[in-house]
Scaffold this motif. Structure first.
Motif, short mmCIF file in Angstrom:
data_model
loop_
_atom_site.label_atom_id
_atom_site.label_comp_id
_atom_site.label_asym_id
_atom_site.label_seq_id
_atom_site.Cartn_x
_atom_site.Cartn_y
_atom_site.Cartn_z
N HIS A 45 0.90 -1.24 -0.05
CA HIS A 45 0.02 -0.17 -0.10
C HIS A 45 1.02 1.38 0.07
CE1 HIS A 45 0.58 1.16 4.17
NE2 HIS A 45 0.81 0.03 4.15
N VAL A 49 -4.76 2.33 -12.93
CA VAL A 49 -5.91 1.09 -12.17
C VAL A 49 -5.93 0.01 -13.27
CG1 VAL A 49 -7.87 0.85 -11.26
CG2 VAL A 49 -6.68 2.85 -10.35
N THR A 63 0.19 5.98 -0.15
CA THR A 63 -0.72 6.95 -0.35
C THR A 63 -0.43 7.68 -1.52
OG1 THR A 63 -1.03 7.25 1.91
CG2 THR A 63 -1.55 9.17 0.79
N ASP A 87 -5.00 -0.79 -7.51
CA ASP A 87 -6.42 -0.23 -7.16
C ASP A 87 -6.32 0.97 -6.12
OD1 ASP A 87 -9.20 0.31 -7.36
OD2 ASP A 87 -9.54 -1.57 -6.46
N SER A 88 -7.22 1.82 -5.98
CA SER A 88 -7.27 2.96 -5.04
C SER A 88 -8.66 3.04 -4.49
CB SER A 88 -6.69 3.94 -5.64
OG SER A 88 -6.82 5.04 -4.69
N GLN A 89 -8.59 3.33 -3.27
CA GLN A 89 -9.84 3.99 -2.49
C GLN A 89 -10.73 4.86 -3.32
OE1 GLN A 89 -8.65 4.80 1.40
NE2 GLN A 89 -9.16 2.97 2.39
N ASP A 90 -9.97 6.03 -4.05
CA ASP A 90 -10.35 6.74 -4.82
C ASP A 90 -9.99 6.63 -6.17
OD1 ASP A 90 -11.02 9.13 -6.08
OD2 ASP A 90 -9.65 10.30 -5.34
N SER A 106 -5.05 9.57 -1.16
CA SER A 106 -6.09 8.18 -1.15
C SER A 106 -4.93 7.12 -0.88
CB SER A 106 -6.81 8.30 -2.54
OG SER A 106 -7.41 7.08 -2.64
N ARG A 107 -5.66 5.96 -0.34
CA ARG A 107 -4.84 4.87 -0.18
C ARG A 107 -5.02 3.96 -1.28
NH1 ARG A 107 -4.89 1.83 4.96
NH2 ARG A 107 -2.87 1.28 5.34
N ALA A 108 -3.55 3.60 -1.86
CA ALA A 108 -3.76 2.67 -3.10
C ALA A 108 -3.14 1.47 -2.88
CB ALA A 108 -2.36 3.60 -4.14
N ALA A 156 -7.72 8.66 -8.14
CA ALA A 156 -6.58 9.20 -7.65
C ALA A 156 -5.37 8.90 -8.74
CB ALA A 156 -6.00 8.10 -6.31
N PHE A 157 -5.32 7.89 -9.53
CA PHE A 157 -4.34 7.58 -10.53
C PHE A 157 -4.55 8.30 -11.86
CE2 PHE A 157 -3.51 3.93 -7.72
CZ PHE A 157 -2.00 3.93 -7.57
#
Length: 175
Positions: free
Chosen positions: A124, A162, A126, A144-147, A130-132, A150-151
């Motif tokens: 993981h 992603v 940041t 992948d990411s929580q948002d 966002s957490r990636a 983000a990428f």
């Protein structure tokens, strides 16, 4: 008066003693040299990577990589050990640059979060607040990411890194 003279003499001798301590001369004494060698031998050259990191390092490519000769777009993810963190990896993402300007470029690092049979190795980081997540299992990498956005800033034209990537056997051809 004799008291002032005694204090002045004491002060002057103290200062001269301190100045004398700064004088260093080289010595060929083997005892001194071996002591220096022992100290320098205890400093590690680099941090040894954990078994999880050793398993995941390599090159991963998107589905279009196998059809790059036909002009398909593709993305490559290079995963290397992080010399400063035994549970860390460095990640570089590059899109094709042979026909047109690269559409995606990313350089970052991630740390091992955990491992289990169902998910494989999960790292993981940041990214853009966002957490990636970088999941490695069965010679595949899933980014992948929580948002979900983000990428996006690392790719042009609304693209994102992603997705799923297959571990590449052999050398990576970026052009």
């Amino acid at each position: 008066m004799s008291k002032i003279l005694s204090l002045s003499s004491l002060f002057l001798m103290s200062v001269m003693g301190l100045i004398g301590c700064n004088n260093v001369t080289a010595s060929n004494n083997s005892t001194n040299n071996s002591a220096v060698n022992k100290v320098s031998a205890t400093i590690p050259a680099q941090t040894k990577s954990s078994p999880a990191v050793q398993i995941v390092i390599g090159n991963y490519v998107s589905e279009g990589y196998s059809k790059r000769q036909q002009g398909y777009d593709w993305v490559a993810v290079m995963v290397r050990a992080n010399d400063n963190n035994k549970d860390g990896i460095n990640i570089s993402v590059r899109a094709r640059s042979d026909i047109k300007k690269p559409t995606c470029t990313f350089d970052g690092s991630a740390t091992l979060m955990g491992q289990d049979h169902a998910h494989g190795f999960v790292f993981h980081s940041t990214i853009n607040d966002s957490r990636a997540f970088f999941q490695f299992k069965d010679d595949k990498l899933i980014i992948d990411s929580q948002d979900k956005y983000a990428f996006n800033r690392f790719c042009s034209g609304g693209g994102s890194i992603v997705g799923e990537y297959q571990k590449l056997e052999g050398s990576l051809e970026l052009n």
